[in-house]
Design a protein around this motif. Structure first.
Motif, PDB file in Angstrom:
ATOM      1  N   LYS A 123    -104.001  54.780 -16.689  1.00  0.00           N
ATOM      2  CA  LYS A 123    -104.305  53.800 -17.723  1.00  0.00           C
ATOM      3  C   LYS A 123    -104.398  54.458 -19.100  1.00  0.00           C
ATOM      4  O   LYS A 123    -104.028  53.847 -20.115  1.00  0.00           O
ATOM      5  CB  LYS A 123    -105.591  53.039 -17.390  1.00  0.00           C
ATOM      6  CG  LYS A 123    -106.862  53.867 -17.321  1.00  0.00           C
ATOM      7  CD  LYS A 123    -108.048  52.978 -16.987  1.00  0.00           C
ATOM      8  CE  LYS A 123    -109.353  53.783 -16.921  1.00  0.00           C
ATOM      9  NZ  LYS A 123    -110.506  52.908 -16.578  1.00  0.00           N
ATOM     10  N   ASP A 124    -104.875  55.707 -19.173  1.00  0.00           N
ATOM     11  CA  ASP A 124    -104.951  56.402 -20.459  1.00  0.00           C
ATOM     12  C   ASP A 124    -103.554  56.804 -20.945  1.00  0.00           C
ATOM     13  O   ASP A 124    -103.259  56.746 -22.143  1.00  0.00           O
ATOM     14  CB  ASP A 124    -105.834  57.646 -20.336  1.00  0.00           C
ATOM     15  CG  ASP A 124    -107.302  57.304 -20.088  1.00  0.00           C
ATOM     16  OD1 ASP A 124    -107.672  56.120 -20.294  1.00  0.00           O
ATOM     17  OD2 ASP A 124    -108.058  58.191 -19.672  1.00  0.00           O
ATOM     18  N   LEU A 125    -102.711  57.213 -19.998  1.00  0.00           N
ATOM     19  CA  LEU A 125    -101.343  57.593 -20.342  1.00  0.00           C
ATOM     20  C   LEU A 125    -100.589  56.388 -20.921  1.00  0.00           C
ATOM     21  O   LEU A 125     -99.931  56.491 -21.964  1.00  0.00           O
ATOM     22  CB  LEU A 125    -100.638  58.115 -19.091  1.00  0.00           C
ATOM     23  CG  LEU A 125     -99.276  58.781 -19.252  1.00  0.00           C
ATOM     24  CD1 LEU A 125     -99.377  60.020 -20.122  1.00  0.00           C
ATOM     25  CD2 LEU A 125     -98.706  59.136 -17.882  1.00  0.00           C
TER      26      LEU A 125
ATOM     27  N   GLY B 188     -98.361  54.508 -29.337  1.00  0.00           N
ATOM     28  CA  GLY B 188     -97.398  55.318 -30.059  1.00  0.00           C
ATOM     29  C   GLY B 188     -97.676  56.805 -30.051  1.00  0.00           C
ATOM     30  O   GLY B 188     -96.890  57.587 -30.604  1.00  0.00           O
ATOM     31  N   LYS B 189     -98.782  57.249 -29.436  1.00  0.00           N
ATOM     32  CA  LYS B 189     -99.051  58.688 -29.388  1.00  0.00           C
ATOM     33  C   LYS B 189     -98.043  59.411 -28.501  1.00  0.00           C
ATOM     34  O   LYS B 189     -97.766  60.589 -28.688  1.00  0.00           O
ATOM     35  CB  LYS B 189    -100.467  58.932 -28.865  1.00  0.00           C
ATOM     36  CG  LYS B 189    -101.572  58.530 -29.834  1.00  0.00           C
ATOM     37  CD  LYS B 189    -102.938  58.880 -29.263  1.00  0.00           C
ATOM     38  CE  LYS B 189    -104.061  58.512 -30.235  1.00  0.00           C
ATOM     39  NZ  LYS B 189    -105.393  58.866 -29.683  1.00  0.00           N
ATOM     40  N   ILE B 190     -97.513  58.675 -27.509  1.00  0.00           N
ATOM     41  CA  ILE B 190     -96.455  59.218 -26.648  1.00  0.00           C
ATOM     42  C   ILE B 190     -95.217  58.347 -26.838  1.00  0.00           C
ATOM     43  O   ILE B 190     -95.285  57.121 -26.684  1.00  0.00           O
ATOM     44  CB  ILE B 190     -96.885  59.220 -25.169  1.00  0.00           C
ATOM     45  CG1 ILE B 190     -98.086  60.142 -24.956  1.00  0.00           C
ATOM     46  CG2 ILE B 190     -95.723  59.654 -24.279  1.00  0.00           C
ATOM     47  CD1 ILE B 190     -98.645  60.105 -23.546  1.00  0.00           C
TER      48      ILE B 190
ATOM     49  N   LEU C  72     -92.485  55.597 -16.358  1.00  0.00           N
ATOM     50  CA  LEU C  72     -93.430  55.218 -17.410  1.00  0.00           C
ATOM     51  C   LEU C  72     -92.983  53.968 -18.165  1.00  0.00           C
ATOM     52  O   LEU C  72     -93.810  53.125 -18.542  1.00  0.00           O
ATOM     53  CB  LEU C  72     -93.621  56.388 -18.380  1.00  0.00           C
ATOM     54  CG  LEU C  72     -94.312  57.623 -17.788  1.00  0.00           C
ATOM     55  CD1 LEU C  72     -94.444  58.717 -18.832  1.00  0.00           C
ATOM     56  CD2 LEU C  72     -95.691  57.270 -17.218  1.00  0.00           C
ATOM     57  N   THR C  73     -91.684  53.841 -18.385  1.00  0.00           N
ATOM     58  CA  THR C  73     -91.168  52.628 -19.033  1.00  0.00           C
ATOM     59  C   THR C  73     -91.448  51.414 -18.161  1.00  0.00           C
ATOM     60  O   THR C  73     -91.892  50.362 -18.631  1.00  0.00           O
ATOM     61  CB  THR C  73     -89.656  52.757 -19.289  1.00  0.00           C
ATOM     62  OG1 THR C  73     -89.421  53.866 -20.141  1.00  0.00           O
ATOM     63  CG2 THR C  73     -89.107  51.507 -19.955  1.00  0.00           C
ATOM     64  N   THR C  74     -91.189  51.559 -16.881  1.00  0.00           N
ATOM     65  CA  THR C  74     -91.448  50.466 -15.938  1.00  0.00           C
ATOM     66  C   THR C  74     -92.917  50.080 -15.929  1.00  0.00           C
ATOM     67  O   THR C  74     -93.275  48.904 -16.060  1.00  0.00           O
ATOM     68  CB  THR C  74     -91.012  50.885 -14.523  1.00  0.00           C
ATOM     69  OG1 THR C  74     -89.609  51.154 -14.519  1.00  0.00           O
ATOM     70  CG2 THR C  74     -91.317  49.791 -13.514  1.00  0.00           C
ATOM     71  N   LEU C  75     -93.798  51.066 -15.793  1.00  0.00           N
ATOM     72  CA  LEU C  75     -95.229  50.781 -15.682  1.00  0.00           C
ATOM     73  C   LEU C  75     -95.794  50.238 -16.993  1.00  0.00           C
ATOM     74  O   LEU C  75     -96.695  49.386 -16.978  1.00  0.00           O
ATOM     75  CB  LEU C  75     -95.977  52.042 -15.259  1.00  0.00           C
ATOM     76  CG  LEU C  75     -95.673  52.517 -13.829  1.00  0.00           C
ATOM     77  CD1 LEU C  75     -96.314  53.866 -13.554  1.00  0.00           C
ATOM     78  CD2 LEU C  75     -96.144  51.478 -12.807  1.00  0.00           C
ATOM     79  N   THR C  76     -95.275  50.684 -18.119  1.00  0.00           N
ATOM     80  CA  THR C  76     -95.727  50.142 -19.405  1.00  0.00           C
ATOM     81  C   THR C  76     -95.410  48.661 -19.486  1.00  0.00           C
ATOM     82  O   THR C  76     -96.253  47.846 -19.895  1.00  0.00           O
ATOM     83  CB  THR C  76     -95.052  50.895 -20.572  1.00  0.00           C
ATOM     84  OG1 THR C  76     -95.388  52.281 -20.496  1.00  0.00           O
ATOM     85  CG2 THR C  76     -95.508  50.339 -21.911  1.00  0.00           C
ATOM     86  N   GLN C  77     -94.209  48.286 -19.098  1.00  0.00           N
ATOM     87  CA  GLN C  77     -93.829  46.872 -19.168  1.00  0.00           C
ATOM     88  C   GLN C  77     -94.636  46.025 -18.194  1.00  0.00           C
ATOM     89  O   GLN C  77     -95.062  44.923 -18.518  1.00  0.00           O
ATOM     90  CB  GLN C  77     -92.333  46.722 -18.873  1.00  0.00           C
ATOM     91  CG  GLN C  77     -91.444  47.254 -19.976  1.00  0.00           C
ATOM     92  CD  GLN C  77     -90.092  46.568 -19.981  1.00  0.00           C
ATOM     93  OE1 GLN C  77     -89.989  45.355 -19.841  1.00  0.00           O
ATOM     94  NE2 GLN C  77     -89.046  47.352 -20.136  1.00  0.00           N
ATOM     95  N   VAL C  78     -94.843  46.544 -16.992  1.00  0.00           N
ATOM     96  CA  VAL C  78     -95.521  45.741 -15.964  1.00  0.00           C
ATOM     97  C   VAL C  78     -97.024  45.655 -16.208  1.00  0.00           C
ATOM     98  O   VAL C  78     -97.626  44.580 -16.075  1.00  0.00           O
ATOM     99  CB  VAL C  78     -95.264  46.337 -14.560  1.00  0.00           C
ATOM    100  CG1 VAL C  78     -96.049  45.566 -13.494  1.00  0.00           C
ATOM    101  CG2 VAL C  78     -93.776  46.305 -14.231  1.00  0.00           C
TER     102      VAL C  78
ATOM    103  N   ILE D  44    -102.139  60.714 -12.879  1.00  0.00           N
ATOM    104  CA  ILE D  44    -100.739  61.172 -12.945  1.00  0.00           C
ATOM    105  C   ILE D  44    -100.703  62.675 -13.237  1.00  0.00           C
ATOM    106  O   ILE D  44    -101.291  63.126 -14.231  1.00  0.00           O
ATOM    107  CB  ILE D  44     -99.970  60.419 -14.055  1.00  0.00           C
ATOM    108  CG1 ILE D  44     -99.737  58.971 -13.656  1.00  0.00           C
ATOM    109  CG2 ILE D  44     -98.640  61.100 -14.374  1.00  0.00           C
ATOM    110  CD1 ILE D  44     -98.588  58.744 -12.702  1.00  0.00           C
ATOM    111  N   PRO D  45    -100.032  63.471 -12.401  1.00  0.00           N
ATOM    112  CA  PRO D  45     -99.877  64.898 -12.724  1.00  0.00           C
ATOM    113  C   PRO D  45     -99.003  65.080 -13.964  1.00  0.00           C
ATOM    114  O   PRO D  45     -97.947  64.428 -14.089  1.00  0.00           O
ATOM    115  CB  PRO D  45     -99.187  65.472 -11.486  1.00  0.00           C
ATOM    116  CG  PRO D  45     -99.348  64.434 -10.414  1.00  0.00           C
ATOM    117  CD  PRO D  45     -99.429  63.124 -11.106  1.00  0.00           C
ATOM    118  N   LEU D  46     -99.437  65.930 -14.877  1.00  0.00           N
ATOM    119  CA  LEU D  46     -98.704  66.152 -16.120  1.00  0.00           C
ATOM    120  C   LEU D  46     -98.313  67.619 -16.254  1.00  0.00           C
ATOM    121  O   LEU D  46     -99.101  68.515 -15.954  1.00  0.00           O
ATOM    122  CB  LEU D  46     -99.558  65.780 -17.334  1.00  0.00           C
ATOM    123  CG  LEU D  46     -99.848  64.312 -17.621  1.00  0.00           C
ATOM    124  CD1 LEU D  46    -100.650  64.197 -18.905  1.00  0.00           C
ATOM    125  CD2 LEU D  46     -98.562  63.519 -17.727  1.00  0.00           C
TER     126      LEU D  46
END
Length: 599
Positions: free
Chosen positions: A12-14, A21-23, A93-99, A213-215
């Motif tokens: 959720k933080d990611l 816009g930070k990422i 990440l694009t998928t999860l952001t939209q959903v 999420i592992p980064l």
């Protein structure tokens, strides 16, 4: 000293940093969302706390400078400069952001790639029936928040209002990280289900809210060579980055946006080079890789000439190359120096192809021939864009081109061949070189003609165009077929002895379906031919009030297609087949400039 850090961050933080816009993304990265089934599968994996892979980010502010853009559908207005860029994991990440973070419909696709809008929900009672039911519990509606059947006429599920969601206990995935507002509405529309919701929150939603999420974070002092290497290696779950994307990454590190140059940008008011090239209909299928290869071959040819002039020999002399590694090494200065003149070379290539009677990209036997043709045209026409029309130059270009087509030499991996072609063809044209090896290598076996039946075959396409180039007239319209094509009259390749007639005569399909028994004619002429014997349909064509041709005039039209007249009028398929085979082989010999041989 390590150039990266490994850590974990709550999902959720990611996603919050992505929306804020930070990422962001390097501008060249593909704007993809997974298809509908993959989206559902990803949501199930998160809900069951299964691993979905690590994400790799790059700190900004170092040597590597990219044009950036927000993740797909995140509004760009008012966003700050990013602190990190996504190198790997963009599709997830694009998928999860939209959903999970955006309120609009998810722009996804079917398994077959058809664009669709979807909203994703979790059915609370099903999800509470056990972890193994989560796959069943997660559903997707259309863009109107409905599921329909019977070709859209019957509504199976309607979640188009918050009240309907609450009454039927379908929880929207976009509310997973902020469920309190939905809970308040549930308390209004379905208060008896509130306790069930608290159980759902504990058993299901907490898994999403606590997901880590592992980064892997590359530090900002990572050298640009290392970053470009990472781009090439990290795409473990998606399609490998193309040469164009990798070169774009390399140039972006020097502040140049290759993506804008090729595709254009409304945001930055850049006109698309691809669009300018594609204004020539015959070049509509040209890809960025073709353009980069043409430039790379000319850049490496220039280096080779400089090495020879400097007295270098053997392996000290740079080779002319179109290989992937050479394209990736193409310096930005070389791209800038060659891009405009090579674009003109592609335009000259289009003129040559039109002269040879090609009118559309689908008729081209090999797209892979365009890059070497354009590179050669670039050098020939540097000072005079019409120089290629000089009879001796045109004759050599045409011979090389048709040997490549009819010798079927440009299928598969052709990087070595096209690089050799550029050097050898230019030397031959300028008068001091031997025959290019493509001409020497080309051989059209006599027996091959009878086996050509597929319009996807390069040689099949080529022979059809040779008939047009030789001046074939339509059997109905009073015009050369090449002119009808220019006027967009409907045309196709059709049987001369009709299929139905041949089958009734017991003629083998491999004979009546080969190109020997086919020729380009208009749709109108084909309708009049139907399934009749040639003697019958010729009489019908000649007597039609829009045609009105005597035998002599019709015979002239037939001969313009290299069709033997006497056996056609006598309905003698065997004699026709033998004679037309000889006619077409003669046409092929003239185009290739060499005698043909049987196996």
């Amino acid at each position: 000293m390590s150039t990266f850090d490994s850590t974990k961050l709550p999902l959720k933080d990611l996603l919050k940093d992505i929306v804020g816009g930070k990422i962001q993304l390097p501008d060249f990265q593909r704007g993809w969302v997974w298809d509908d089934e993959h989206v559902r599968s990803l949501l199930v994996s998160l809900g069951r706390s299964f691993p979905v892979g690590a994400v790799m980010l790059l700190e900004t502010g170092g040597e590597v400078r990219f044009q950036v853009r927000p993740v797909e559908n995140v509004p760009s207005a008012g966003l700050p400069a990013p602190e990190k860029l996504i190198l790997d994991g963009q599709q997830r990440l694009t998928t999860l952001t939209q959903v999970l973070k955006l309120q609009g419909p998810v722009k996804t696709t079917t398994e077959k790639g058809k664009p669709i809008d979807r909203f994703y929900y979790i059915h609370i009672p099903t999800a509470l029936a056990g972890a193994d039911r989560l796959d069943e519990a997660i559903i997707a509606t259309d863009g109107n928040r409905q599921i329909r059947s019977d070709f859209g006429r019957k509504v199976e599920l309607d979640l188009s209002t918050r009240e309907l969601e609450c009454q039927q206990l379908f929880f929207p995935c976009s509310e997973i990280f902020d469920a309190m507002s939905w809970l308040q509405d549930l308390n209004v529309h379905n208060p008896g289900a509130v306790s069930q919701f608290f159980e759902f929150n504990k058993e299901v939603l907490e898994a999403y809210n606590g997901y880590q999420i592992p980064l892997i974070i590359l530090k900002k002092d990572t050298p640009k060579e290392a970053v470009c290497l990472v781009f090439e290696k990290v795409n473990t779950g998606g399609v490998p980055l193309s040469v164009f994307e990798l070169v774009t990454a390399s140039y972006a590190a020097d502040g140049y946006n290759l993506r804008d140059d090729w595709y254009g940008s409304d945001i930055r008011n850049v006109i698309s080079r691809r669009q300018r090239i594609s204004e020539e209909q015959i070049l509509n299928g040209v890809e960025s890789t073709d353009f980069l290869q043409a430039i790379t071959m000319l850049h490496t040819l220039e280096k080779r000439k400089a090495d020879i002039a400097a007295g270098k020999t053997g392996k000290q002399v740079s080779p002319v190359s179109a290989k992937r590694a050479s394209v990736l090494e193409l310096p930005l200065d070389a791209y800038k120096n060659w891009a405009e003149v090579v674009e003109r070379g592609f335009n000259c290539a289009a003129k040559f192809l039109r002269q040879e009677c090609f009118t559309s990209q689908r008729d081209l036997p090999y797209r892979t021939q365009i890059a070497p043709l354009a590179a050669v045209m670039t050098m020939i026409c540097k000072k005079d864009e019409e120089r290629w029309r000089e009879p001796q130059i045109h004759q050599k270009l045409a011979r090389w081109f048709w040997c490549g087509v009819l010798g079927e030499l440009y299928g598969g991996a052709v990087e070595t061949r096209i690089a050799n072609d550029v050097e050898e063809l230019l030397a031959w044209i300028e008068g001091n070189g031997d025959l290019p090896r493509t001409i020497n290598d080309a051989n059209f076996q006599i027996d091959r003609l009878g086996s050509l039946a597929s319009r996807l075959s390069a040689a099949y396409k080529g022979i059809n165009i040779l008939v047009l180039r030789d001046g074939a007239h339509d059997l109905f319209w009073k015009s050369q077929i090449r002119n009808l094509e220019a006027d967009e009259v409907s045309l196709d390749i059709h049987h001369i002895f009709p299929k139905d007639w041949c089958e009734k005569q017991g003629i083998a399909r491999r004979q009546y379906d080969s190109i020997i028994n086919k020729t380009p004619i208009s749709y109108k002429a084909n309708r009049m031919i139907g399934g009749s014997a040639p003697s019958v349909y010729l009489a019908s064509l000649q007597s039609h009030n829009q045609v009105q041709l005597d035998d002599v005039a019709m015979n002239t039209l037939l001969r313009s297609h290299h069709i033997p007249v006497e056996p056609l009028r006598a309905d003698d398929f065997d004699a026709f087949y033998e004679q037309r085979q000889k006619e077409l082989l003669g046409l092929i010999e003239r185009a290739m400039g060499k005698a043909l041989h049987s196996v």
